[in-house]
Write a protein that holds these residues in place. Structure first.
Motif, PDB file in Angstrom:
ATOM      1  N   HIS A 151       0.811  -1.218   0.000  1.00 11.28           N
ATOM      2  CA  HIS A 151       0.000   0.000   0.000  1.00 11.28           C
ATOM      3  C   HIS A 151       0.845   1.267   0.000  1.00 11.28           C
ATOM      4  N   VAL A 152       2.152   1.111  -0.016  1.00 13.84           N
ATOM      5  CA  VAL A 152       3.066   2.253  -0.004  1.00 13.84           C
ATOM      6  C   VAL A 152       3.430   2.613  -1.446  1.00 13.84           C
ATOM      7  N   PRO A 153       3.477   3.907  -1.791  1.00 10.76           N
ATOM      8  CA  PRO A 153       3.845   4.306  -3.162  1.00 10.76           C
ATOM      9  C   PRO A 153       5.146   3.655  -3.614  1.00 10.76           C
ATOM     10  N   ASN A 154       5.164   3.220  -4.852  1.00 10.82           N
ATOM     11  CA  ASN A 154       6.304   2.468  -5.365  1.00 10.82           C
ATOM     12  C   ASN A 154       7.595   3.268  -5.386  1.00 10.82           C
ATOM     13  N   ASN A 155       7.513   4.577  -5.652  1.00  3.25           N
ATOM     14  CA  ASN A 155       8.746   5.362  -5.735  1.00  3.25           C
ATOM     15  C   ASN A 155       9.496   5.353  -4.407  1.00  3.25           C
ATOM     16  N   ASN A 156       8.770   5.300  -3.290  1.00  2.06           N
ATOM     17  CA  ASN A 156       9.432   5.229  -1.986  1.00  2.06           C
ATOM     18  C   ASN A 156      10.108   3.884  -1.779  1.00  2.06           C
ATOM     19  N   LYS A 157       9.475   2.824  -2.270  1.00  2.00           N
ATOM     20  CA  LYS A 157      10.037   1.476  -2.086  1.00  2.00           C
ATOM     21  C   LYS A 157      11.240   1.251  -2.979  1.00  2.00           C
ATOM     22  N   TYR A 158      11.127   1.525  -4.267  1.00  2.00           N
ATOM     23  CA  TYR A 158      12.283   1.261  -5.126  1.00  2.00           C
ATOM     24  C   TYR A 158      13.388   2.277  -4.859  1.00  2.00           C
ATOM     25  N   GLY A 159      13.019   3.457  -4.338  1.00  2.00           N
ATOM     26  CA  GLY A 159      14.045   4.410  -3.936  1.00  2.00           C
ATOM     27  C   GLY A 159      14.894   3.862  -2.800  1.00  2.00           C
ATOM     28  N   ASP A 179      14.147   7.635 -12.933  1.00  2.00           N
ATOM     29  CA  ASP A 179      13.198   8.340 -13.805  1.00  2.00           C
ATOM     30  C   ASP A 179      12.409   7.350 -14.655  1.00  2.00           C
ATOM     31  N   PHE A 180      13.078   6.294 -15.098  1.00  2.00           N
ATOM     32  CA  PHE A 180      12.387   5.283 -15.907  1.00  2.00           C
ATOM     33  C   PHE A 180      11.275   4.616 -15.099  1.00  2.00           C
ATOM     34  N   LEU A 181      11.557   4.265 -13.852  1.00  2.00           N
ATOM     35  CA  LEU A 181      10.544   3.610 -13.019  1.00  2.00           C
ATOM     36  C   LEU A 181       9.359   4.542 -12.771  1.00  2.00           C
ATOM     37  N   ASP A 182       9.644   5.827 -12.573  1.00  2.00           N
ATOM     38  CA  ASP A 182       8.567   6.809 -12.421  1.00  2.00           C
ATOM     39  C   ASP A 182       7.748   6.898 -13.706  1.00  2.00           C
ATOM     40  N   PHE A 183       8.442   6.921 -14.845  1.00  2.00           N
ATOM     41  CA  PHE A 183       7.772   6.956 -16.148  1.00  2.00           C
ATOM     42  C   PHE A 183       6.904   5.722 -16.364  1.00  2.00           C
TER      43      PHE A 183
END
Length: 262
Positions: A151-159, A179-183
């Motif tokens: 349930h946590v935003p992905n950008n925080n996890k992969y960051g 940036d690619f993962l965000d895209f």
């Protein structure tokens, strides 16, 4: 395009076998590859099936019109391909998303996991820290805490995961990977709104010479546009998966509960 996908599928068969021996069949690292193989295999079969001659007969039968030609089918086939590309992006991101969520539990320390789970709670607490709040309000605020990293935003996890890779391989660009993962996440979200972007911020991203533009309330712009790009995007996503697995040495098992579906 056909040959490139076939080469990747055959490579995945070998790699899955290697991962089964190294990590076991129940590990999310193996499951990710197995999931990608199934997604890509189904895409391959469906994509090239619709351009076979039997497709013309099916359309003639559907519309009860045997004068329909291949030229008449062009917009219909394009729509079918677009639907397959959409499913490819959605399913590959879901596969990656599950890997990231479960792998975080294995490799991140407990305090970092709790920090991720408390992100929304902490954000609100910081906003209202100057005010006195009742115990009742505090209890309500604590409901903002998540009970699972899914349930946590992905950008925080992969960051958090990518921060663990130190040093970062010199042949890769960490900023571009993030940036690619965000895209890719934005692109996946647009699949659910018929390719229309409703995100908060406008965005541009260039991948292999193709520029993608995200403007609020507008369809995604892709210039130029190549038929092979959706597949190439999923390959790059797999590269980042491989980057994580190869550079974070975790010898335990990260159990994948989805295998219980059979």
């Amino acid at each position: 395009m056909r040959d490139k996908i076939l080469i990747e599928l055959r490579s995945l068969i070998t790699q899955i076998h290697e991962y089964q021996e190294k990590f076991g069949s129940d590990d999310i690292r193996t499951s990710y590859l197995d999931g990608y193989f199934e997604i890509l295999k189904n895409y391959f079969f469906a994509y090239f099936h619709i351009i076979e001659k039997g497709t013309l007969n099916k359309y003639q039968e559907l519309y009860q019109n045997f004068d329909i030609s291949w030229d008449d089918l062009s917009p219909h086939i394009q729509n079918q391909k677009q639907g397959l590309n959409s499913n490819l992006i959605i399913n590959c991101w879901s596969d990656f998303e599950l890997f990231i969520s479960l792998f975080c539990y294995s490799v991140l320390p407990e305090n970092k996991i709790n920090k991720l789970l408390d992100l929304d709670y902490t954000k609100i607490k910081n906003i209202i820290k100057e005010y006195d709040i009742s115990k009742e309000t505090e209890l309500k605020l604590k409901k903002l805490k998540k009970n699972h990293l899914s349930h946590v935003p992905n950008n925080n996890k992969y960051g958090a995961i990518l921060k663990m890779i130190n040093p970062y391989p010199p042949e890769r660009n960490k900023s571009y990977d993030i940036d690619f993962l965000d895209f890719f996440s934005r692109l996946r979200n647009c699949m659910h709104s018929n390719f229309i972007y409703y995100g908060a911020n406008e965005k541009e991203f260039t991948f292999q010479g193709e520029k993608f533009r995200f403007k609020f309330g507008k369809p995604i712009s892709q210039i130029p546009s190549s038929a092979i790009t959706p597949f190439e995007l999923t390959l790059f996503l797999k590269e980042i998966f491989q980057l994580i697995v190869d550079n974070i040495n975790y010898t335990g098992i990260t159990y994948d509960p989805s295998i219980e579906m059979g």
